[in-house]
Design a protein around this motif. Structure first.
Motif, PDB file in Angstrom:
ATOM      1  N   GLN A 110       0.872  -1.177   0.000  1.00 36.50           N
ATOM      2  CA  GLN A 110       0.000   0.000   0.000  1.00 36.50           C
ATOM      3  C   GLN A 110       0.907   1.224   0.000  1.00 36.50           C
ATOM      4  O   GLN A 110       1.159   1.837   1.025  1.00 36.50           O
ATOM      5  CB  GLN A 110      -0.913  -0.005   1.216  1.00 36.50           C
ATOM      6  CG  GLN A 110      -1.920  -1.128   1.160  1.00 36.50           C
ATOM      7  CD  GLN A 110      -2.721  -1.246   2.428  1.00 36.50           C
ATOM      8  OE1 GLN A 110      -2.165  -1.239   3.512  1.00 36.50           O
ATOM      9  NE2 GLN A 110      -4.030  -1.368   2.290  1.00 36.50           N
ATOM     10  N   GLY A 111       1.431   1.528  -1.164  1.00 39.79           N
ATOM     11  CA  GLY A 111       2.364   2.631  -1.266  1.00 39.79           C
ATOM     12  C   GLY A 111       3.752   2.211  -0.819  1.00 39.79           C
ATOM     13  O   GLY A 111       4.124   1.038  -0.874  1.00 39.79           O
ATOM     14  N   HIS A 112       4.512   3.175  -0.351  1.00 41.82           N
ATOM     15  CA  HIS A 112       5.894   2.912   0.062  1.00 41.82           C
ATOM     16  C   HIS A 112       5.943   2.034   1.292  1.00 41.82           C
ATOM     17  O   HIS A 112       5.115   2.147   2.191  1.00 41.82           O
ATOM     18  CB  HIS A 112       6.620   4.233   0.352  1.00 41.82           C
ATOM     19  CG  HIS A 112       6.888   5.029  -0.874  1.00 41.82           C
ATOM     20  ND1 HIS A 112       7.967   4.785  -1.690  1.00 41.82           N
ATOM     21  CD2 HIS A 112       6.200   6.043  -1.436  1.00 41.82           C
ATOM     22  CE1 HIS A 112       7.938   5.626  -2.700  1.00 41.82           C
ATOM     23  NE2 HIS A 112       6.868   6.403  -2.577  1.00 41.82           N
ATOM     24  N   ILE A 113       6.939   1.165   1.329  1.00 41.27           N
ATOM     25  CA  ILE A 113       7.148   0.304   2.489  1.00 41.27           C
ATOM     26  C   ILE A 113       8.179   0.938   3.413  1.00 41.27           C
ATOM     27  O   ILE A 113       8.077   0.871   4.619  1.00 41.27           O
ATOM     28  CB  ILE A 113       7.647  -1.094   2.055  1.00 41.27           C
ATOM     29  CG1 ILE A 113       6.652  -1.703   1.091  1.00 41.27           C
ATOM     30  CG2 ILE A 113       7.857  -1.995   3.255  1.00 41.27           C
ATOM     31  CD1 ILE A 113       7.164  -2.923   0.383  1.00 41.27           C
ATOM     32  N   CYS A 114       9.176   1.563   2.825  1.00 42.44           N
ATOM     33  CA  CYS A 114      10.279   2.156   3.592  1.00 42.44           C
ATOM     34  C   CYS A 114      10.107   3.659   3.720  1.00 42.44           C
ATOM     35  O   CYS A 114       9.397   4.294   2.949  1.00 42.44           O
ATOM     36  CB  CYS A 114      11.601   1.861   2.897  1.00 42.44           C
ATOM     37  SG  CYS A 114      11.950   0.104   2.722  1.00 42.44           S
ATOM     38  N   GLU A 115      10.772   4.201   4.700  1.00 43.24           N
ATOM     39  CA  GLU A 115      10.832   5.650   4.838  1.00 43.24           C
ATOM     40  C   GLU A 115      12.274   6.050   5.127  1.00 43.24           C
ATOM     41  O   GLU A 115      13.091   5.223   5.547  1.00 43.24           O
ATOM     42  CB  GLU A 115       9.888   6.154   5.926  1.00 43.24           C
ATOM     43  CG  GLU A 115      10.200   5.684   7.315  1.00 43.24           C
ATOM     44  CD  GLU A 115       9.193   6.194   8.349  1.00 43.24           C
ATOM     45  OE1 GLU A 115       9.621   6.345   9.509  1.00 43.24           O
ATOM     46  OE2 GLU A 115       8.020   6.441   8.024  1.00 43.24           O
ATOM     47  N   VAL A 139      21.443   9.721   5.795  1.00 39.30           N
ATOM     48  CA  VAL A 139      20.025   9.369   5.748  1.00 39.30           C
ATOM     49  C   VAL A 139      19.919   7.849   5.806  1.00 39.30           C
ATOM     50  O   VAL A 139      20.639   7.138   5.111  1.00 39.30           O
ATOM     51  CB  VAL A 139      19.379   9.906   4.443  1.00 39.30           C
ATOM     52  CG1 VAL A 139      17.925   9.505   4.361  1.00 39.30           C
ATOM     53  CG2 VAL A 139      19.520  11.420   4.377  1.00 39.30           C
ATOM     54  N   LEU A 140      19.022   7.365   6.640  1.00 43.01           N
ATOM     55  CA  LEU A 140      18.835   5.935   6.831  1.00 43.01           C
ATOM     56  C   LEU A 140      17.485   5.495   6.271  1.00 43.01           C
ATOM     57  O   LEU A 140      16.477   6.161   6.479  1.00 43.01           O
ATOM     58  CB  LEU A 140      18.900   5.589   8.318  1.00 43.01           C
ATOM     59  CG  LEU A 140      20.134   6.091   9.083  1.00 43.01           C
ATOM     60  CD1 LEU A 140      19.965   5.845  10.569  1.00 43.01           C
ATOM     61  CD2 LEU A 140      21.374   5.399   8.558  1.00 43.01           C
ATOM     62  N   LYS A 141      17.472   4.370   5.572  1.00 41.76           N
ATOM     63  CA  LYS A 141      16.233   3.794   5.057  1.00 41.76           C
ATOM     64  C   LYS A 141      15.788   2.708   6.026  1.00 41.76           C
ATOM     65  O   LYS A 141      16.568   1.828   6.375  1.00 41.76           O
ATOM     66  CB  LYS A 141      16.467   3.200   3.672  1.00 41.76           C
ATOM     67  CG  LYS A 141      15.213   2.692   2.995  1.00 41.76           C
ATOM     68  CD  LYS A 141      15.546   1.997   1.695  1.00 41.76           C
ATOM     69  CE  LYS A 141      15.158   2.866   0.537  1.00 41.76           C
ATOM     70  NZ  LYS A 141      15.297   2.168  -0.753  1.00 41.76           N
ATOM     71  N   CYS A 142      14.522   2.782   6.456  1.00 35.23           N
ATOM     72  CA  CYS A 142      14.024   1.788   7.398  1.00 35.23           C
ATOM     73  C   CYS A 142      12.549   1.513   7.131  1.00 35.23           C
ATOM     74  O   CYS A 142      11.865   2.285   6.464  1.00 35.23           O
ATOM     75  CB  CYS A 142      14.234   2.246   8.833  1.00 35.23           C
ATOM     76  SG  CYS A 142      13.356   3.760   9.231  1.00 35.23           S
ATOM     77  N   VAL A 143      12.068   0.397   7.671  1.00 28.21           N
ATOM     78  CA  VAL A 143      10.658   0.038   7.584  1.00 28.21           C
ATOM     79  C   VAL A 143      10.005   0.488   8.885  1.00 28.21           C
ATOM     80  O   VAL A 143      10.378   0.012   9.960  1.00 28.21           O
ATOM     81  CB  VAL A 143      10.482  -1.486   7.391  1.00 28.21           C
ATOM     82  CG1 VAL A 143       9.017  -1.858   7.383  1.00 28.21           C
ATOM     83  CG2 VAL A 143      11.179  -1.952   6.126  1.00 28.21           C
ATOM     84  N   PRO A 144       9.032   1.415   8.806  1.00 27.17           N
ATOM     85  CA  PRO A 144       8.365   1.857  10.038  1.00 27.17           C
ATOM     86  C   PRO A 144       7.526   0.735  10.650  1.00 27.17           C
ATOM     87  O   PRO A 144       7.135  -0.213   9.961  1.00 27.17           O
ATOM     88  CB  PRO A 144       7.484   3.026   9.575  1.00 27.17           C
ATOM     89  CG  PRO A 144       7.299   2.828   8.123  1.00 27.17           C
ATOM     90  CD  PRO A 144       8.492   2.071   7.626  1.00 27.17           C
ATOM     91  N   MET A 145       7.224   0.828  11.923  1.00 25.00           N
ATOM     92  CA  MET A 145       6.491  -0.225  12.631  1.00 25.00           C
ATOM     93  C   MET A 145       5.144  -0.531  11.979  1.00 25.00           C
ATOM     94  O   MET A 145       4.744  -1.691  11.902  1.00 25.00           O
ATOM     95  CB  MET A 145       6.279   0.163  14.104  1.00 25.00           C
ATOM     96  CG  MET A 145       7.548   0.079  14.935  1.00 25.00           C
ATOM     97  SD  MET A 145       8.340  -1.548  14.882  1.00 25.00           S
ATOM     98  CE  MET A 145       7.150  -2.533  15.740  1.00 25.00           C
TER      99      MET A 145
END
Length: 189
Positions: A110-115, A139-145
């Motif tokens: 549902q849209g982007h997985i990472c932020e 800048v770090l790429k991560c998957v929000p909870m």
């Protein structure tokens, strides 16, 4: 080197909107599109076990697209089950493409997985930070909870897949989401 077919979903939807054909003709069109995907748009995964059974993980940008495309390709025979993400079910069916039987597993994002976030030392109060340092801050790429169940769902399905087929929008955002999906899936396979 991987080839990603970016416009397949738009081609399918355009064909459905313009078509006044019966379900059999739509099924034939979908199979022809699936054959094109197999030739130019699949990403081979690493865990091929040597058996003749192929598992294709299909990822759409929206749950409604995953549902409709899987119903169309399966001629209405797709079975669904709940995945780790309650809003993104998994649709399963077998499809023969050029003499090979594929177990198709359809799910969606549902849209982007990472932020993207700045490193911890740059996340303190904005009023105490000089904005100029942010231009060079890491800048770090991560998957929000809240997106973790989506990522876990993709990882679980990708660990069993031999191919990855992406049904994402044909624009910059869709391409960015595609790379996020590929990165998550290749981390486990």
């Amino acid at each position: 080197e991987y080839k990603i077919c970016k416009c397949v979903k738009n081609m399918m939807l355009l064909k459905l909107k313009k078509s006044k054909l019966d379900n059999r003709s739509l099924y034939s069109s979908a199979v022809r599109l699936a054959t094109k995907i197999r030739l130019i748009g699949t990403i081979p995964m690493n865990s091929f076990s040597g058996s003749r059974r192929f598992v294709a993980l299909n990822v759409a940008e929206k749950p409604s697209v995953a549902k409709e495309v899987s119903k169309l390709l399966s001629n209405g025979q797709a079975r669904h089950r709940r995945g780790q993400s309650q809003y993104n079910p998994i649709w399963s069916f077998d499809l023969e493409i050029r003499g090979q039987v594929f177990q198709m597993e359809f799910t969606s994002v549902q849209g982007h997985i990472c932020e993207l976030n700045f490193a911890k030392e740059y996340q303190r109060g904005w009023s105490t930070l000089d904005p100029a340092v942010l231009f060079t801050a890491p800048v770090l790429k991560c998957v929000p909870m809240k997106k973790k169940p989506l990522a876990d769902n993709l990882k679980e399905l990708a660990s069993k897949a031999t191919h990855l087929i992406l049904w994402l929008d044909c624009d910059r955002e869709g391409e960015n989401i595609a790379y996020e999906v590929v990165e998550i899936c290749q981390a486990v396979n």
